[in-house]
Write a protein that holds these residues in place. Structure first.
Motif, short mmCIF file in Angstrom:
data_model
loop_
_atom_site.label_atom_id
_atom_site.label_comp_id
_atom_site.label_asym_id
_atom_site.label_seq_id
_atom_site.Cartn_x
_atom_site.Cartn_y
_atom_site.Cartn_z
N SER A 135 -6.39 -2.79 3.27
CA SER A 135 -5.40 -3.84 3.46
C SER A 135 -6.01 -5.07 4.12
N MET A 169 -4.13 -2.14 -4.25
CA MET A 169 -3.67 -1.52 -3.01
C MET A 169 -3.24 -0.06 -3.15
N CYS A 170 -3.10 0.45 -4.37
CA CYS A 170 -2.52 1.79 -4.53
C CYS A 170 -3.55 2.91 -4.54
N SER A 212 0.83 -1.21 0.00
CA SER A 212 0.00 0.00 0.00
C SER A 212 0.86 1.26 0.00
N VAL A 256 -6.32 3.09 4.16
CA VAL A 256 -5.23 2.13 3.96
C VAL A 256 -5.47 0.88 4.81
#
Length: 456
Positions: A425, A439-440, A374, A421
């Motif tokens: 996650s 994840m970005c 991340s 985040v």
């Protein structure tokens, strides 16, 4: 494969992105535009232009937004720097995805849901901040609509509702200064309504397209791939109770066929070349969890598409030969759901009994990997340690902004981002294997807010 499934309006896909492509295609057909560009239908190039413009808008909006927020907390020159940094970090994520990740294209140039979901997620973060600062009908309505839209583009983005609900829980129930139970109850009701709207939109889309008021198929796929990765031969006993039923005849035999194929093709955790030398005693602290997670990632799609899908298709064709294509797909989806449910119940109950150690190991490793990628990458491995330092620095800067510097607006935005985040996650790491494009979403925002903590 993913791109074609959106173009063909595949049953496994959420409604908005296929409809987006269909709308552009219909316009091109109406005006009799034809031809190809770079070997693809020309209307897809138009889609890329629209997607890119949305990214430009979201990035510019973020820049002006952060300029205004910073302007209330610092000098004009610093606020201008923060505005430019907002744009820079969004561009940096695009550059990383294209060149460092060797994708060959930015997400805005791809025919996949990320091309719309990522910029809309940036707009969601902005609007959530605005709604918390000024709880009026416009901000709440736009926030609600953004959540419904983005979740109908990509099911993973139901995390927006979790983020909204959790942030409201903290701000409206736990934080004394902003405590307002009524607003939390309203948020909870809106989140529930949003879930209903997302489901109704999905079902309505499939009713018009396929004549069935059902959600898209494939919702069990990701989790089923995970539980099968750590499954055992004896788990066939879980399905013996279905063997004589009309809905799932000889289901234990189906499971055995799937499991035997996984073993034959070395697609379970037992065949991880490293990271599982200690067997079920392996943990993220005593084993090479990175290698195991890499093996899992390599097996993930193979389990789902090359093993489970064809075997379940054969099963449905054998026991339910009279079904048409849509009903057969629905039956396959139901079979996958039952396979998942029984294995998941066994694994979750096993955790509390000190069993299901392999399942717990995979879960922890994937969530940990999700946190790492991340903000960085899993390779080279020094970045794993670097990511830990980065998270500690981020939280330290949050403390500095909130307690020492009294920059409450920056603290609030930093809190929204870190919650995003964390939730992404945990959810992504537990349900599907984490990879950069999952994840970005918050990466640019994360480094922007960390920069704010340093500069302000």
């Amino acid at each position: 494969m993913d791109s074609q499934s959106y173009v063909s309006m595949d049953f496994t896909r959420e409604p908005v992105y296929p409809l987006f492509l269909l709308g552009i295609r219909q316009v091109f057909e109406f005006f009799d535009f034809a031809g190809e560009m770079y070997g693809q239908p020309s209307y897809l190039f138009c889609a890329v232009i629209i997607q890119s413009l949305l990214w430009v808008y979201a990035t510019a909006r973020l820049g002006f937004f952060m300029y205004r927020v910073a302007g209330d907390n610092t000098y004009e020159n610093k606020a201008r720097v923060i505005g430019f940094l907002a744009v820079f970090f969004q561009l940096a994520v695009c550059v990383l995805n294209r060149f460092v990740a060797a994708r060959g294209s930015m997400y805005s140039e791809c025919i996949m849901t990320e091309s719309l979901a990522m910029p809309l997620f940036v707009l969601f973060n902005i609007r959530l901040f605005m709604a918390l600062k000024d709880y009026n009908k416009l901000n709440v309505t736009v926030l609600f609509l953004l959540c419904v839209l983005i979740s109908s583009i990509r099911k993973q983005m139901l995390i927006t509702l979790l983020i909204w609900g959790f942030v409201s829980f903290v701000m409206h129930l736990l934080w004394k200064i902003t405590r307002d139970i009524r607003r939390f109850v309203e948020t909870l009701i809106l989140v529930i309504i949003a879930v209903v709207c997302i489901s109704v939109a999905d079902r309505s889309y499939n009713y018009v397209l396929r004549g069935h008021f059902v959600e898209h198929t494939g919702n069990s796929k990701g989790a089923l791939d995970t539980v099968l990765y750590t499954a055992k031969a004896e788990d066939a006993a879980l399905y013996e109770k279905y063997d004589t039923s009309e809905d799932y005849p000889n289901l234990s035999e189906l499971y055995t066929r799937i499991y035997d194929t996984l073993i034959e093709r070395e697609l379970t955790i037992d065949f991880a070349s490293s990271g599982y030398e200690l067997g079920e005693e392996s943990t993220i602290s005593n084993s090479d969890w990175v290698s195991m997670a890499s093996h899992y990632a390599d097996c993930y799609d193979v389990i789902g598409f090359d093993v489970v899908l064809p075997i379940c298709e054969e099963y449905v064709a054998e026991y339910f030969p009279g079904l048409d294509e849509v009903d057969a797909q629905l039956k396959e989806d139901a079979v996958e759901k039952v396979l998942l449910t029984e294995l998941m119940k066994k694994d979750i109950s096993g955790i509390f009994k000190g069993e299901s150690k392999a399942f717990l190991y995979v879960f922890k490793a994937n969530v940990l990997k999700a946190f790492v990628i991340s903000v960085a990458n899993i390779s080279p491995r020094v970045l794993i340690t670097a990511s830990l330092v980065i998270y500690i620095l981020y939280l330290t800067l949050m403390f500095r902004m909130g307690v020492l510097r009294k920059k409450e607006d920056i603290l609030l935005m930093a809190f929204i981002v870190i919650v995003g985040v964390f939730i992404n996650s945990v959810v992504t790491g537990s349900m599907i294997f984490p990879q950069p494009r999952y994840m970005c979403y918050s990466m640019g925002l994360f480094y922007l807010l960390m920069s704010c903590g340093i500069l302000l």
